[in-house]
Motif scaffolding. Structure first.
Motif, mmCIF file in Angstrom:
data_model
loop_
_atom_site.group_PDB
_atom_site.id
_atom_site.type_symbol
_atom_site.label_atom_id
_atom_site.label_comp_id
_atom_site.label_asym_id
_atom_site.label_seq_id
_atom_site.Cartn_x
_atom_site.Cartn_y
_atom_site.Cartn_z
ATOM 1 N N PHE A 122 0.821 -1.213 0.000
ATOM 2 C CA PHE A 122 0.000 0.000 0.000
ATOM 3 C C PHE A 122 0.857 1.266 0.000
ATOM 4 O O PHE A 122 0.362 2.345 0.262
ATOM 5 N N ARG A 125 0.481 3.853 -4.025
ATOM 6 C CA ARG A 125 -0.652 4.591 -4.605
ATOM 7 C C ARG A 125 -1.587 5.037 -3.495
ATOM 8 O O ARG A 125 -2.160 4.219 -2.798
ATOM 9 N N TYR A 126 -1.761 6.329 -3.383
ATOM 10 C CA TYR A 126 -2.664 6.787 -2.348
ATOM 11 C C TYR A 126 -3.239 8.154 -2.672
ATOM 12 O O TYR A 126 -2.748 8.883 -3.514
ATOM 13 N N VAL A 127 -4.306 8.446 -1.957
ATOM 14 C CA VAL A 127 -5.011 9.706 -2.113
ATOM 15 C C VAL A 127 -5.183 10.272 -0.717
ATOM 16 O O VAL A 127 -5.770 9.617 0.139
ATOM 17 N N LYS A 129 -5.145 14.246 1.738
ATOM 18 C CA LYS A 129 -5.227 15.703 1.689
ATOM 19 C C LYS A 129 -3.932 16.330 1.195
ATOM 20 O O LYS A 129 -3.931 17.295 0.456
ATOM 21 N N LEU B 13 -11.182 13.244 4.249
ATOM 22 C CA LEU B 13 -10.802 13.251 2.831
ATOM 23 C C LEU B 13 -12.050 13.174 1.957
ATOM 24 O O LEU B 13 -12.857 12.249 2.097
ATOM 25 N N ARG B 14 -12.189 14.142 1.100
ATOM 26 C CA ARG B 14 -13.274 14.112 0.110
ATOM 27 C C ARG B 14 -12.740 14.544 -1.243
ATOM 28 O O ARG B 14 -11.917 15.450 -1.326
ATOM 29 N N VAL B 23 -10.281 7.661 -9.592
ATOM 30 C CA VAL B 23 -9.781 6.639 -8.668
ATOM 31 C C VAL B 23 -10.556 5.340 -8.874
ATOM 32 O O VAL B 23 -9.972 4.256 -8.997
ATOM 33 N N VAL B 39 -9.811 -2.684 3.664
ATOM 34 C CA VAL B 39 -9.378 -2.863 5.056
ATOM 35 C C VAL B 39 -9.493 -1.509 5.743
ATOM 36 O O VAL B 39 -8.890 -0.535 5.286
ATOM 37 N N ILE B 92 -9.958 9.323 6.245
ATOM 38 C CA ILE B 92 -8.812 10.203 6.449
ATOM 39 C C ILE B 92 -7.778 10.009 5.337
ATOM 40 O O ILE B 92 -7.153 10.941 4.877
ATOM 41 N N ASP B 93 -7.630 8.781 4.900
ATOM 42 C CA ASP B 93 -6.581 8.456 3.929
ATOM 43 C C ASP B 93 -7.023 7.214 3.160
ATOM 44 O O ASP B 93 -7.653 6.313 3.731
ATOM 45 N N PHE B 94 -6.698 7.167 1.883
ATOM 46 C CA PHE B 94 -7.204 6.109 1.000
ATOM 47 C C PHE B 94 -6.019 5.566 0.207
ATOM 48 O O PHE B 94 -5.398 6.307 -0.568
ATOM 49 N N ARG B 95 -5.673 4.328 0.425
ATOM 50 C CA ARG B 95 -4.526 3.735 -0.256
ATOM 51 C C ARG B 95 -4.938 2.525 -1.095
ATOM 52 O O ARG B 95 -5.852 1.795 -0.721
ATOM 53 N N ILE B 96 -4.227 2.343 -2.171
ATOM 54 C CA ILE B 96 -4.546 1.295 -3.145
ATOM 55 C C ILE B 96 -3.356 0.358 -3.236
ATOM 56 O O ILE B 96 -2.212 0.812 -3.295
ATOM 57 N N LEU B 103 -7.915 -2.105 -0.938
ATOM 58 C CA LEU B 103 -7.780 -0.742 -0.435
ATOM 59 C C LEU B 103 -7.422 -0.764 1.044
ATOM 60 O O LEU B 103 -7.886 -1.644 1.774
ATOM 61 N N LEU B 104 -6.646 0.212 1.457
ATOM 62 C CA LEU B 104 -6.401 0.435 2.880
ATOM 63 C C LEU B 104 -6.961 1.809 3.211
ATOM 64 O O LEU B 104 -6.506 2.820 2.677
#
Lengths: 141, 141
Positions: A122, A125-127, A129, B13-14, B23, B39, B92-96, B103-104
């Motif tokens: 992980f 690749r992340y998204v 703020k 996070l938006r 995404v 996850v 808060i945070d989005f990981r691939i 996804l994490l």
């Protein structure tokens, strides 16, 4: 066994074949190819390292050897994590979720978990703020 | 929105609909019902709270609202986490992961993640050295 690689004080979790079978039989293999989802987490940093699938055989092999095995959905075969890279995962703790279709494995990770060379799958690749200014991001954190 | 519930300094996070779509289109929906595995991890303690599935719509809803949505494999419907319990998960945070099928999500969890009343869905059933004396364990850690 390769226990000598582990720093002192870290104990690998291993069960007897009988106990491993009991655990394996308590799970709900509802996912693709009759598997459960397994999340590997670094036992110390608590970073999530990877997500993969385990069939019944992978669960039993993992619990009896103390080395994490998965079921590869792509290759349709049992897979000892680290068998080609040497990046083994030693099992420290094994948790089962409330409906029995997912596992949380606390592991001692040798080297990097990801075949792309990062510690975690992980990491690339992340998204969030921090990176929203530049839109969707791919790359090292 | 319910941002006022979050302590100061925690930013949800938006994404815009356009960015969320980018995404969503980058993922590999290889799991049951055309989903990815998600996850949810506590953003602060790093405890893994739960594992569930997300289809494309759940990914987009999550990213545009900042509130985690899943696809229920059992009920075959989109599900806003916390819609009945009030135990929402703020993103808060989005990981691939490296192959795009998992996804994490780092989340701010309101209350307990598990419908059984524990903070994490992995709190009740586990196997580790501490409990090996008594064989396979089920119960509170």
């Amino acid at each position: 066994m390769r226990d000598s690689m582990l720093p002192n004080g870290i104990r690998v979790l291993r069960l007897s074949a009988e106990d491993a079978l009991k655990v394996a039989e308590s799970l709900w293999y509802r996912h693709t190819d009759d598997t459960v989802i397994a999340v590997a987490q670094d036992w110390q940093s608590k970073d999530v390292l990877m997500v993969a699938n385990m069939n019944r055989e992978a669960v039993i092999k993992t619990l009896t050897t103390g080395m994490v095995h998965y079921w590869s959905l792509s290759r349709k075969k049992l897979w000892l994590k680290g068998e080609t890279s040497g990046h083994y995962q030693y099992l420290i703790d094994f948790r089962i979720d409330c409906d029995g279709d997912a596992l949380l494995l606390r592991v001692y990770q040798v080297g990097n978990a990801c075949h792309l060379g990062t510690r975690s799958c992980f990491d690339a690749r992340y998204v969030n703020k921090v990176r929203l200014d530049t839109g969707i991001s791919e790359g090292e954190p």
